[in-house]
Design an enzyme around this catalytic site. Sequence first.
Site, PDB file in Angstrom:
ATOM      1  CD  GLU A 112      -2.905  -1.195   2.305  1.00 46.89           C
ATOM      2  OE1 GLU A 112      -3.842  -2.000   2.235  1.00 46.89           O
ATOM      3  OE2 GLU A 112      -2.754  -0.417   3.264  1.00 46.89           O
ATOM      4  CG  HIS A 234      -8.833   6.653   2.147  1.00 46.99           C
ATOM      5  ND1 HIS A 234      -8.843   6.452   0.792  1.00 46.99           N
ATOM      6  CD2 HIS A 234      -8.255   5.553   2.676  1.00 46.99           C
ATOM      7  CE1 HIS A 234      -8.302   5.276   0.517  1.00 46.99           C
ATOM      8  NE2 HIS A 234      -7.936   4.708   1.647  1.00 46.99           N
ATOM      9  NE  ARG A 280      -4.379   5.385   3.583  1.00 45.37           N
ATOM     10  CZ  ARG A 280      -4.997   4.609   4.452  1.00 45.37           C
ATOM     11  NH1 ARG A 280      -5.391   5.097   5.611  1.00 45.37           N
ATOM     12  NH2 ARG A 280      -5.213   3.346   4.183  1.00 45.37           N
ATOM     13  CG  HIS A 341      -9.650   6.951   6.136  1.00 45.25           C
ATOM     14  ND1 HIS A 341     -10.675   6.042   5.955  1.00 45.25           N
ATOM     15  CD2 HIS A 341      -8.515   6.210   6.272  1.00 45.25           C
ATOM     16  CE1 HIS A 341     -10.181   4.806   5.965  1.00 45.25           C
ATOM     17  NE2 HIS A 341      -8.878   4.883   6.173  1.00 45.25           N
ATOM     18  NE  ARG A 376      -4.624   5.093   9.801  1.00 45.02           N
ATOM     19  CZ  ARG A 376      -4.992   4.244   8.854  1.00 45.02           C
ATOM     20  NH1 ARG A 376      -4.328   3.108   8.685  1.00 45.02           N
ATOM     21  NH2 ARG A 376      -6.007   4.516   8.062  1.00 45.02           N
TER      22      ARG A 376
END
Length: 525
Positions: A112, A234, A280, A341, A376
């Site tokens: 990811e 997100h 992100r 998110h 994060r």
Amino acid sequence: MVQHFDVLIIGSGLAGQSAALRLADTHKVGLISKRSLEDSASAWAQGGIAAVLDSQDSIEAHIRDTFEAGGHLNGAKATRYVVENGRRAIDWLIEQGVPFTKDEKGYHLTREGGHSTRRVIHVADATGLAVQDTLTRKVRQHPNITVLEQHIAIDLITGAKLGLPEQRCYGAYALDTRSGEVSTIGAQATMIATGGAGKVYLYTTNPDTSTGDGIAMAWRAGCRVANMEFIQFHPTCLYHPQAKSFLISEAVRGEGGILRLPDGTRFMPDHDPRAELAPRDVVARAIDFEMKKRGLDCVFLDISHKPKEFLLEHFPNIHARCLELGIDISKDPIPVVPAAHYTCGGIITDLKARTDIAGLYAAGEASCSGLHGANRLASNSLLECVVFSEAAVADIKAQPKVAIPALPQWDESRVSDPDEEIVISHNWDELRRFMWDYVGIVRTTKRLQRAQHRIRLLMREINEFYTHFRVSHDLIELRNLVVTADLIVRCALKRKESRGLHFSRDYPGLLPKPRNTILRKSRRP
């Protein structure tokens, strides 16, 4: 009504349920769930759980990726602690029966955004749901766990509230939303595992339960709160009028998905050399920039170049949901927009998940352990839940028993039924709209000050309403949301730089030394 448990856990997501199961063989546990056990943000997590499971990977690489994504604001001890305990956390979940996806080498690992290698173990594209379903079955069957569904915690019961000299938590008041009755719940130890505060924003990938309850309760009780300005948006929430809060997993980009403008032009390489695999915050800002620059309602995520069999194997739920809405991801690009998110800040905790108040613990998204820093890293959240719930349980088990004082019942003698519920719905709507407009992906001091002015007006109105009328589910959530919004804005105004998820047009540069934004308040009942 007065109830007593050895441990009270507020919140029934992964952190709460894993703590309950670890405690239940030796302790009587009360587990509060706002709705049913199945309704939590954990169950909505699609991507997976990041951990060092491959011989080609390393603890140092995972730590390095976490720091890189987190703007180097991460706590070094907390980050190392979580990453080093990652494999044990995964082994525990496997022991519980979580059916992680396998391949010819063993367990399939995906990659990811922000990760330098494949290290995300998953259950197809619905990891959180599979984990939650597995644990929920065990929780429901355990005789030592009392599940209080359709209950919402109102406030913590502390020594300060009781007029005692010791600052300790003795439990909480909770409303049964079916009967309207408020219970007094006493406990030797209390754990907050209530998740984040995505519902403070108009657009979010979070479930309706994510209203910042635990953060607000802990703040009112006297706990320090940190880094609330770092709200992760997100990059890819499905844009469709019928697709409320449906997330298009990070793993779609990890497996080759390309972000495009409506005319098919790829734009991420113009914003970052890592393109779609950038963290992100970078991807969300790039999408926000392109949408505002060109007046777009959305951009498109294209994975149609992959074989249909591959998509059905890796993203069965995303494929099915999109197909319901007339989008065939094997042929069509997916319309996406950023949405709130994840709350990276929260209640300050140590490596044993302890807060500033004795007997009170916090784990998961409601906490600020130091792991996430300013942003994060994808799939570190479920890992944090398991690792810190285990740490909390170990500390709870090591504590001597304390005498629980007489706990007063909830006093409704001076309140009446609300005369106009429209006040609650109007304030809820107003709060979420101006938070989206003024405290979103790109911020300015002027916007933040406008938001703060409106928050203070709302706080006065909501507190007056709370003082005079009986509590309800919606009123409790609104009261918590406005406190959480205030904490976000106060932290954002204190940060005079752009780092991680906090981007200010007035302070676009980085300060030389990363510092946490810590808020303190005087402790009072």
